[in-house]
Design a protein around this motif. Structure first.
Motif, PDB file in Angstrom:
ATOM      1  N   GLY A  21       0.756  -1.631  -0.102  1.00  0.00           N
ATOM      2  CA  GLY A  21      -0.314   0.244  -0.082  1.00  0.00           C
ATOM      3  C   GLY A  21       1.038   1.136   0.439  1.00  0.00           C
ATOM      4  N   TYR A  22       0.738   1.893  -0.640  1.00  0.00           N
ATOM      5  CA  TYR A  22       1.237   3.570  -0.794  1.00  0.00           C
ATOM      6  C   TYR A  22       0.560   4.595  -1.064  1.00  0.00           C
ATOM      7  N   LYS A  23       0.529   5.152   0.028  1.00  0.00           N
ATOM      8  CA  LYS A  23       0.037   6.921   0.013  1.00  0.00           C
ATOM      9  C   LYS A  23       1.076   8.304  -0.880  1.00  0.00           C
ATOM     10  N   ARG A  24      -0.517   8.460  -2.081  1.00  0.00           N
ATOM     11  CA  ARG A  24       0.040   8.973  -2.979  1.00  0.00           C
ATOM     12  C   ARG A  24       0.440  10.647  -2.479  1.00  0.00           C
ATOM     13  N   GLU A  25       1.118  11.755  -3.101  1.00  0.00           N
ATOM     14  CA  GLU A  25       1.670  12.922  -2.793  1.00  0.00           C
ATOM     15  C   GLU A  25       0.150  13.736  -3.148  1.00  0.00           C
ATOM     16  N   ASP A  26      -0.913  12.837  -3.883  1.00  0.00           N
ATOM     17  CA  ASP A  26      -2.478  13.698  -4.220  1.00  0.00           C
ATOM     18  C   ASP A  26      -3.534  13.254  -2.803  1.00  0.00           C
ATOM     19  N   GLY A  27      -2.965  12.948  -2.083  1.00  0.00           N
ATOM     20  CA  GLY A  27      -3.563  12.276  -0.738  1.00  0.00           C
ATOM     21  C   GLY A  27      -4.383  11.220  -1.567  1.00  0.00           C
ATOM     22  N   LEU A  28      -4.304  10.240  -2.542  1.00  0.00           N
ATOM     23  CA  LEU A  28      -5.162   9.036  -2.473  1.00  0.00           C
ATOM     24  C   LEU A  28      -4.087   7.806  -2.040  1.00  0.00           C
ATOM     25  N   TRP A  29      -4.771   7.263  -2.529  1.00  0.00           N
ATOM     26  CA  TRP A  29      -3.886   5.535  -2.438  1.00  0.00           C
ATOM     27  C   TRP A  29      -4.095   4.561  -3.170  1.00  0.00           C
ATOM     28  N   ASP A  30      -2.528   4.007  -3.090  1.00  0.00           N
ATOM     29  CA  ASP A  30      -2.754   3.043  -4.295  1.00  0.00           C
ATOM     30  C   ASP A  30      -2.149   1.342  -3.191  1.00  0.00           C
ATOM     31  N   ILE A  31      -2.979   0.686  -3.787  1.00  0.00           N
ATOM     32  CA  ILE A  31      -2.848  -0.494  -3.264  1.00  0.00           C
ATOM     33  C   ILE A  31      -2.570  -1.735  -4.599  1.00  0.00           C
ATOM     34  N   GLU A  32      -1.312  -2.242  -4.395  1.00  0.00           N
ATOM     35  CA  GLU A  32      -0.735  -2.960  -4.975  1.00  0.00           C
ATOM     36  C   GLU A  32      -1.281  -4.363  -5.129  1.00  0.00           C
ATOM     37  N   GLY A  33      -1.323  -5.437  -6.124  1.00  0.00           N
ATOM     38  CA  GLY A  33      -0.955  -7.005  -5.779  1.00  0.00           C
ATOM     39  C   GLY A  33      -0.263  -7.582  -6.609  1.00  0.00           C
ATOM     40  N   HIS A  34       0.786  -8.187  -6.712  1.00  0.00           N
ATOM     41  CA  HIS A  34       1.013  -9.283  -7.578  1.00  0.00           C
ATOM     42  C   HIS A  34       0.982 -10.375  -7.100  1.00  0.00           C
ATOM     43  N   LEU A  35       1.041 -11.532  -8.038  1.00  0.00           N
ATOM     44  CA  LEU A  35       0.903 -13.190  -8.030  1.00  0.00           C
ATOM     45  C   LEU A  35       1.961 -13.794  -8.397  1.00  0.00           C
ATOM     46  N   LEU A  36       3.062 -14.259  -8.261  1.00  0.00           N
ATOM     47  CA  LEU A  36       3.612 -14.973  -9.239  1.00  0.00           C
ATOM     48  C   LEU A  36       3.885 -16.781  -8.291  1.00  0.00           C
ATOM     49  N   ASP A  37       4.050 -17.718  -9.417  1.00  0.00           N
ATOM     50  CA  ASP A  37       3.999 -19.356  -9.516  1.00  0.00           C
ATOM     51  C   ASP A  37       4.848 -19.676 -10.915  1.00  0.00           C
ATOM     52  N   THR A  38       5.808 -20.533  -9.876  1.00  0.00           N
ATOM     53  CA  THR A  38       6.708 -21.190 -10.477  1.00  0.00           C
ATOM     54  C   THR A  38       6.580 -22.601 -10.495  1.00  0.00           C
ATOM     55  N   LYS A  39       7.394 -23.204 -11.091  1.00  0.00           N
ATOM     56  CA  LYS A  39       7.085 -25.175 -10.658  1.00  0.00           C
ATOM     57  C   LYS A  39       8.618 -25.235 -10.645  1.00  0.00           C
ATOM     58  N   ASN A  40       8.509 -26.233  -9.772  1.00  0.00           N
ATOM     59  CA  ASN A  40      10.028 -26.933  -9.914  1.00  0.00           C
ATOM     60  C   ASN A  40      10.749 -28.099 -10.895  1.00  0.00           C
ATOM     61  N   ILE A  41       9.422 -28.151 -11.224  1.00  0.00           N
ATOM     62  CA  ILE A  41       9.910 -28.846 -12.060  1.00  0.00           C
ATOM     63  C   ILE A  41       9.543 -28.315 -13.829  1.00  0.00           C
ATOM     64  N   PRO A  42      10.046 -28.751 -14.742  1.00  0.00           N
ATOM     65  CA  PRO A  42       9.238 -28.928 -15.988  1.00  0.00           C
ATOM     66  C   PRO A  42       8.192 -28.872 -16.705  1.00  0.00           C
ATOM     67  N   ILE A  43       7.592 -28.561 -16.910  1.00  0.00           N
ATOM     68  CA  ILE A  43       5.825 -28.609 -17.162  1.00  0.00           C
ATOM     69  C   ILE A  43       5.746 -28.268 -18.724  1.00  0.00           C
ATOM     70  N   GLU A  44       4.645 -29.066 -19.184  1.00  0.00           N
ATOM     71  CA  GLU A  44       4.151 -28.749 -20.252  1.00  0.00           C
ATOM     72  C   GLU A  44       3.801 -27.881 -20.954  1.00  0.00           C
ATOM     73  N   LEU A  45       3.764 -26.702 -21.689  1.00  0.00           N
ATOM     74  CA  LEU A  45       2.963 -25.597 -21.690  1.00  0.00           C
ATOM     75  C   LEU A  45       3.017 -25.324 -23.442  1.00  0.00           C
ATOM     76  N   LYS A  46       1.582 -25.785 -23.665  1.00  0.00           N
ATOM     77  CA  LYS A  46       1.885 -25.515 -25.545  1.00  0.00           C
ATOM     78  C   LYS A  46       2.267 -24.748 -25.972  1.00  0.00           C
ATOM     79  N   GLU A  47       2.477 -23.527 -26.132  1.00  0.00           N
ATOM     80  CA  GLU A  47       2.879 -22.296 -26.360  1.00  0.00           C
ATOM     81  C   GLU A  47       3.763 -22.105 -26.027  1.00  0.00           C
ATOM     82  N   ARG A  48       4.692 -22.459 -25.077  1.00  0.00           N
ATOM     83  CA  ARG A  48       6.154 -22.184 -25.188  1.00  0.00           C
ATOM     84  C   ARG A  48       6.951 -22.997 -25.884  1.00  0.00           C
ATOM     85  N   GLU A  49       8.471 -23.016 -26.405  1.00  0.00           N
ATOM     86  CA  GLU A  49       9.259 -23.344 -27.587  1.00  0.00           C
ATOM     87  C   GLU A  49       9.236 -24.424 -26.824  1.00  0.00           C
TER      88      GLU A  49
END
Length: 209
Positions: A21-49
């Motif tokens: 969460g960030y307080k902006r200089e204009d008095g509003l607030w930015d609330i940001e979320g980030h989601l990251l998924d990774t695998k410990n093994i190679p997986i099949e993913l059709k659109e990858r090389e």
């Protein structure tokens, strides 16, 4: 207290959810979320090389930002989907602007499900909105507290009855917001009898022994 020691195991997947969460200089607030998924093994993913996603590379990496005011009104929304299983996934990102003009308040989870469940949204961005919403309350807590006077104990705290610690009949509310305490008084009739008026009597019952 930590979790019990696990049995021998091999890690397969990691999901990291980070919210800020960030307080902006204009008095509003930015609330940001980030989601990251990774695998410990190679997986099949059709659109990858070669149709394979190497171990450690993101399956999902996506973010959402809610810009809010101190009353939790959503003023702006931005979503990005930098790593996805399919190239068409990011085309849904702009739909999350439907949240503009809504408010983070009771019913927000139902609202987001109504707007973005199934083919109307991205499963992972929808999941991310939950922790982003609670982060909004955490980030703005002290500003709202100062504005509304919860620390003085005479204003009803918005977190009343929101968890077991903040129960209206619990010790925290009794000690810090006594105006809103709904439990039994700690004083009993016995407490109010002066010690000098208590007369000792002999008890022949075996339960007194």
């Amino acid at each position: 207290m930590p979790l019990p020691t696990p049995t021998n195991r091999a890690q397969q997947h990691t999901r990291r959810v980070t919210c800020e969460g960030y307080k902006r200089e204009d008095g509003l607030w930015d609330i940001e979320g980030h989601l990251l998924d990774t695998k410990n093994i190679p997986i099949e993913l059709k659109e990858r090389e070669n149709g394979i996603l190497p171990a450690g590379e993101p399956v999902h990496s996506m973010s959402i930002r809610l810009t809010i005011d101190l009353d939790m009104n959503i003023r702006d929304v931005a979503a990005s989907m930098d790593h996805t299983p399919f190239s068409g996934c990011p085309s849904i990102a702009d739909r999350y602007k439907l949240l503009i003009g809504t408010r983070i308040a009771p019913g927000f989870t139902k609202l987001t499900k109504d707007l973005f469940s199934g083919v109307s949204g991205c499963t992972h961005l929808l999941e991310l909105l939950g922790p982003v919403a609670t982060t909004a309350f955490q980030a703005t807590h002290y500003e709202r507290e100062a504005r509304e006077g919860w620390t003085q104990g005479d204003q009803k705290p918005p977190m009343l009855d929101m968890c077991h610690t903040m129960a209206a009949d619990g010790a925290v509310v009794r000690d810090y917001w006594p105006h809103f305490y709904q439990g039994e008084s700690q004083e009993t009739e016995a407490d109010m009898i002066p010690v000098t008026n208590v007369v000792a009597t002999e008890c022949n019952d075996k339960h007194c022994e």
